[in-house]
Scaffold this active site. Sequence first.
Site, mmCIF file in Angstrom:
data_model
loop_
_atom_site.group_PDB
_atom_site.id
_atom_site.type_symbol
_atom_site.label_atom_id
_atom_site.label_comp_id
_atom_site.label_asym_id
_atom_site.label_seq_id
_atom_site.Cartn_x
_atom_site.Cartn_y
_atom_site.Cartn_z
ATOM 1 N N ASN A 9 0.874 -1.183 0.000
ATOM 2 C CA ASN A 9 0.000 0.000 0.000
ATOM 3 C C ASN A 9 0.906 1.227 0.000
ATOM 4 O O ASN A 9 1.510 1.553 1.021
ATOM 5 C CB ASN A 9 -0.896 -0.034 1.249
ATOM 6 N N LYS A 11 0.102 4.245 -0.277
ATOM 7 C CA LYS A 11 -0.551 5.411 0.344
ATOM 8 C C LYS A 11 -0.362 6.648 -0.534
ATOM 9 O O LYS A 11 -0.413 6.543 -1.752
ATOM 10 C CB LYS A 11 -0.050 5.573 1.785
ATOM 11 N N HIS A 95 -9.663 1.075 4.868
ATOM 12 C CA HIS A 95 -8.385 1.277 5.551
ATOM 13 C C HIS A 95 -8.600 2.215 6.739
ATOM 14 O O HIS A 95 -9.373 3.171 6.657
ATOM 15 C CB HIS A 95 -7.347 1.862 4.583
ATOM 16 N N GLU A 97 -6.942 4.536 7.882
ATOM 17 C CA GLU A 97 -6.678 5.961 7.616
ATOM 18 C C GLU A 97 -7.902 6.616 6.975
ATOM 19 O O GLU A 97 -8.158 7.798 7.178
ATOM 20 C CB GLU A 97 -5.422 6.098 6.736
ATOM 21 N N GLU A 167 -5.245 -4.921 10.462
ATOM 22 C CA GLU A 167 -4.238 -3.878 10.652
ATOM 23 C C GLU A 167 -4.536 -3.114 11.940
ATOM 24 O O GLU A 167 -5.315 -2.150 11.932
ATOM 25 C CB GLU A 167 -4.267 -2.891 9.478
ATOM 26 N N GLY A 173 2.630 2.290 10.863
ATOM 27 C CA GLY A 173 3.576 3.404 10.749
ATOM 28 C C GLY A 173 4.296 3.742 12.042
ATOM 29 O O GLY A 173 4.917 4.802 12.138
ATOM 30 N N SER A 213 3.527 -2.064 10.304
ATOM 31 C CA SER A 213 4.972 -2.103 10.545
ATOM 32 C C SER A 213 5.628 -3.425 10.124
ATOM 33 O O SER A 213 6.621 -3.850 10.724
ATOM 34 C CB SER A 213 5.301 -1.789 12.011
#
Length: 254
Positions: A9, A11, A95, A97, A167, A173, A213
């Site tokens: 991904n 992003k 996702h 985010e 996730e 991250g 991560s």
Amino acid sequence: MRRPFVAGNWKLNRGPADAVALAEALRSAVSPSIPATVAVFPTTLSVHAVGKCLSGSAVAVGVQDVAPVALGAWTGDTSAAMARAIGCDFALVGHSERRARHQESIESTRAKIVAVLDAGLLPVLCVGETLDERQTGRAEATVLAQLAGALDGLPDDRLSGLSLAYEPVWAIGTGQVATPDVAQAMHATLRGWLGANRPVWVAEDLRILYGGSVAPGNAAELLAMPDIDGALVGGASLDAASFLAIVDAALRGA
Ligand code: 13P
């Protein structure tokens, strides 16, 4: 036997020129007969160029999000049908985010899964709890509500191409990867829920990726776990060598 699935991904990174350079490195390194699904999810403006570059290769392309409709007055959105028309095979849905920054609801993930399937793309539904939800004992309930809500009303026969990505938000991250045991436990919970609520073949066939991560140094032990069928890789997928090392770990863990 579930085929390993490793996805990058990207992003909001890598505009078209840089994205094609990264895609070229993957195209030349991934064997056409690799016994795994390998896919990349470039930022929307790079999807077309990357798709052209990877056309005919063993690396598939997907979009990071789609609108819940195929076309219309949806300013700024991405159409699953148009993504399919330019050669995409996959779409991420839900996702964290997008859930956090775009207020994406469980109902919206459900509509997006339908749009993705209607377009002939394969959805990768992302689920995961926040640190607060984990620390207050609500991790499983959160993740199962995301799963149940997204699949609500979807007939069993539409689930054959679906994949999940677990996730945990606290691992994305941060460098704070979930331990293999923590990840495996949640993957087993997700699979167990599917087995209890859907036909057995859904639970047995559906691939569950871990994301958060993932890096070359931790991938092998995660991917060796029985219910971890692959990885959804963010930061480490922006470097071809790192991503390919994770693909190798998935093949060894299969
Ligand atoms: P990182 O691998 O950078 O933690 O990102 C994970 C992720 O969100 C993939 O979708």
